[in-house]
Motif scaffolding. Sequence first.
Motif, PDB file in Angstrom:
ATOM      1  N   THR A 189       0.827  -1.211   0.000  1.00 59.04           N
ATOM      2  CA  THR A 189       0.000   0.000   0.000  1.00 59.04           C
ATOM      3  C   THR A 189       0.860   1.260   0.000  1.00 59.04           C
ATOM      4  O   THR A 189       0.539   2.241  -0.677  1.00 59.04           O
ATOM      5  CB  THR A 189      -0.929   0.006   1.220  1.00 59.04           C
ATOM      6  OG1 THR A 189      -1.765  -1.145   1.181  1.00 59.04           O
ATOM      7  CG2 THR A 189      -1.799   1.254   1.251  1.00 59.04           C
ATOM      8  N   LEU A 190       1.968   1.219   0.730  1.00 58.95           N
ATOM      9  CA  LEU A 190       2.815   2.400   0.890  1.00 58.95           C
ATOM     10  C   LEU A 190       3.835   2.580  -0.227  1.00 58.95           C
ATOM     11  O   LEU A 190       4.370   3.678  -0.395  1.00 58.95           O
ATOM     12  CB  LEU A 190       3.567   2.323   2.226  1.00 58.95           C
ATOM     13  CG  LEU A 190       2.745   2.563   3.491  1.00 58.95           C
ATOM     14  CD1 LEU A 190       3.532   2.123   4.725  1.00 58.95           C
ATOM     15  CD2 LEU A 190       2.368   4.036   3.601  1.00 58.95           C
ATOM     16  N   HIS A 191       4.123   1.541  -0.982  1.00 57.59           N
ATOM     17  CA  HIS A 191       5.304   1.594  -1.838  1.00 57.59           C
ATOM     18  C   HIS A 191       5.235   2.660  -2.920  1.00 57.59           C
ATOM     19  O   HIS A 191       6.259   3.231  -3.311  1.00 57.59           O
ATOM     20  CB  HIS A 191       5.603   0.226  -2.454  1.00 57.59           C
ATOM     21  CG  HIS A 191       7.052   0.027  -2.745  1.00 57.59           C
ATOM     22  ND1 HIS A 191       7.629   0.379  -3.945  1.00 57.59           N
ATOM     23  CD2 HIS A 191       8.060  -0.441  -1.966  1.00 57.59           C
ATOM     24  CE1 HIS A 191       8.926   0.113  -3.911  1.00 57.59           C
ATOM     25  NE2 HIS A 191       9.221  -0.386  -2.716  1.00 57.59           N
ATOM     26  N   ALA A 192       4.049   2.955  -3.412  1.00 55.86           N
ATOM     27  CA  ALA A 192       3.937   4.023  -4.406  1.00 55.86           C
ATOM     28  C   ALA A 192       4.387   5.362  -3.845  1.00 55.86           C
ATOM     29  O   ALA A 192       4.840   6.246  -4.590  1.00 55.86           O
ATOM     30  CB  ALA A 192       2.500   4.126  -4.911  1.00 55.86           C
ATOM     31  N   LEU A 193       4.292   5.521  -2.527  1.00 50.94           N
ATOM     32  CA  LEU A 193       4.829   6.708  -1.868  1.00 50.94           C
ATOM     33  C   LEU A 193       6.298   6.540  -1.533  1.00 50.94           C
ATOM     34  O   LEU A 193       7.114   7.438  -1.778  1.00 50.94           O
ATOM     35  CB  LEU A 193       4.047   7.009  -0.579  1.00 50.94           C
ATOM     36  CG  LEU A 193       2.674   7.626  -0.733  1.00 50.94           C
ATOM     37  CD1 LEU A 193       2.003   7.741   0.630  1.00 50.94           C
ATOM     38  CD2 LEU A 193       2.768   9.012  -1.382  1.00 50.94           C
ATOM     39  N   LEU A 194       6.644   5.398  -0.966  1.00 55.86           N
ATOM     40  CA  LEU A 194       8.007   5.198  -0.485  1.00 55.86           C
ATOM     41  C   LEU A 194       9.041   5.365  -1.589  1.00 55.86           C
ATOM     42  O   LEU A 194      10.152   5.836  -1.338  1.00 55.86           O
ATOM     43  CB  LEU A 194       8.138   3.813   0.153  1.00 55.86           C
ATOM     44  CG  LEU A 194       7.255   3.521   1.364  1.00 55.86           C
ATOM     45  CD1 LEU A 194       7.529   2.113   1.885  1.00 55.86           C
ATOM     46  CD2 LEU A 194       7.469   4.549   2.470  1.00 55.86           C
ATOM     47  N   ARG A 195       8.705   5.000  -2.805  1.00 50.75           N
ATOM     48  CA  ARG A 195       9.705   5.084  -3.884  1.00 50.75           C
ATOM     49  C   ARG A 195      10.057   6.525  -4.247  1.00 50.75           C
ATOM     50  O   ARG A 195      11.097   6.774  -4.862  1.00 50.75           O
ATOM     51  CB  ARG A 195       9.237   4.296  -5.101  1.00 50.75           C
ATOM     52  CG  ARG A 195       8.045   4.852  -5.823  1.00 50.75           C
ATOM     53  CD  ARG A 195       7.684   3.973  -7.029  1.00 50.75           C
ATOM     54  NE  ARG A 195       7.196   2.680  -6.601  1.00 50.75           N
ATOM     55  CZ  ARG A 195       5.979   2.202  -6.926  1.00 50.75           C
ATOM     56  NH1 ARG A 195       5.149   2.917  -7.688  1.00 50.75           N
ATOM     57  NH2 ARG A 195       5.580   1.026  -6.508  1.00 50.75           N
ATOM     58  N   ILE A 244       7.509  14.557  -0.430  1.00 55.79           N
ATOM     59  CA  ILE A 244       7.199  14.266   0.971  1.00 55.79           C
ATOM     60  C   ILE A 244       6.476  15.447   1.610  1.00 55.79           C
ATOM     61  O   ILE A 244       5.515  15.271   2.370  1.00 55.79           O
ATOM     62  CB  ILE A 244       8.473  13.882   1.725  1.00 55.79           C
ATOM     63  CG1 ILE A 244       8.940  12.497   1.258  1.00 55.79           C
ATOM     64  CG2 ILE A 244       8.259  13.893   3.242  1.00 55.79           C
ATOM     65  CD1 ILE A 244      10.279  12.058   1.800  1.00 55.79           C
ATOM     66  N   LYS A 245       6.907  16.662   1.296  1.00 53.67           N
ATOM     67  CA  LYS A 245       6.210  17.824   1.856  1.00 53.67           C
ATOM     68  C   LYS A 245       4.771  17.900   1.351  1.00 53.67           C
ATOM     69  O   LYS A 245       3.852  18.232   2.120  1.00 53.67           O
ATOM     70  CB  LYS A 245       6.977  19.103   1.515  1.00 53.67           C
ATOM     71  CG  LYS A 245       8.200  19.337   2.389  1.00 53.67           C
ATOM     72  CD  LYS A 245       8.785  20.728   2.194  1.00 53.67           C
ATOM     73  CE  LYS A 245       9.750  21.090   3.307  1.00 53.67           C
ATOM     74  NZ  LYS A 245      10.253  22.482   3.202  1.00 53.67           N
ATOM     75  N   LEU A 246       4.540  17.586   0.092  1.00 52.84           N
ATOM     76  CA  LEU A 246       3.173  17.586  -0.427  1.00 52.84           C
ATOM     77  C   LEU A 246       2.344  16.508   0.256  1.00 52.84           C
ATOM     78  O   LEU A 246       1.190  16.736   0.639  1.00 52.84           O
ATOM     79  CB  LEU A 246       3.179  17.358  -1.936  1.00 52.84           C
ATOM     80  CG  LEU A 246       1.799  17.204  -2.590  1.00 52.84           C
ATOM     81  CD1 LEU A 246       0.916  18.425  -2.338  1.00 52.84           C
ATOM     82  CD2 LEU A 246       1.939  16.934  -4.088  1.00 52.84           C
TER      83      LEU A 246
END
Length: 296
Positions: free
Chosen positions: A237-243, A254-256
């Motif tokens: 679930t998180l990986h689309a963000l983590l990358r 990350i700020k957005l």
Amino acid sequence: MTVKPWHGVLVATALPFDDALAVDHDRFAEHVAWLAAHGCHGVAANGSLGEYQTLTPKERARVVTTAVEAAPEGFTVMPGVSAYGAAEARGWAENAGEAGCPVVMLLPPNAYRADERAVLAHYREVAKAGLPIVAYNNPIDTKVDLVPELLAELYEEGLIVGVKEFTGDVRRIYRINELAPGLDVLCGADDVALELAIAGAPGWIAGFPNALPESTVELWQAASAGDLAKALPLYRTLHALLRWDSRTEFVQAIKLSMDIAGRYGGPCRRPRVPLTPEHEAAVRQATGHALAEGLS
């Protein structure tokens, strides 16, 4: 409190700027306390995510004292002390020690293609400040690769206690462990957190806990415990963000994501410019999906 202050989930903190791009120290203090209250084990201030290269010396010093004053007992403040020259980096390490920090994080010389001799000399000089040093290996930005053999030399000489490994090569932890048993290999890139936790990394210097601290800490603890039934769905679930942590625009992303999650990310200082519409849409979609799944 973790066994060693550089263990656990240490958040590479984003630094809030106001609309005039002045450092908002009150917001930063609140953010440090909020991360502690939501399960994180410490912060790594004045790193790349904290845009330290854009700070004046006065601002950079105050970021450290602000973090230390906001941190509850047992919550680590591990500031980055990187600089072009060893003398300046040693000065920042001494400043961290005076502020009460138990450990510092140090890149090789910035913007200089240092060879092995120069890297060793750099770490020897900063080690004179007397604080434990976590090396930071980011050859993508520094053009200097702290390969396992060089890390083993630094460790054998007593210059470092750990390394933030940011190459993304999940094979390296095994080679480093073979050459330098006892050197703590910390996950340095968000999108390999599961793999390095499984491999036995005792800590994660992480970016996305700035936006989603509880879920990222939960992921790390489950993966570290070998609970893949819990960790793998979270990771997917998180990986689309983590990358995004491994992309050039990681600070803006990350700020957005923080803004979308109800925190304050805010603007960046130049040379960083706002995300393109396509990148912004991707971050919004990935963050929205994580929030819709109940992650926080």
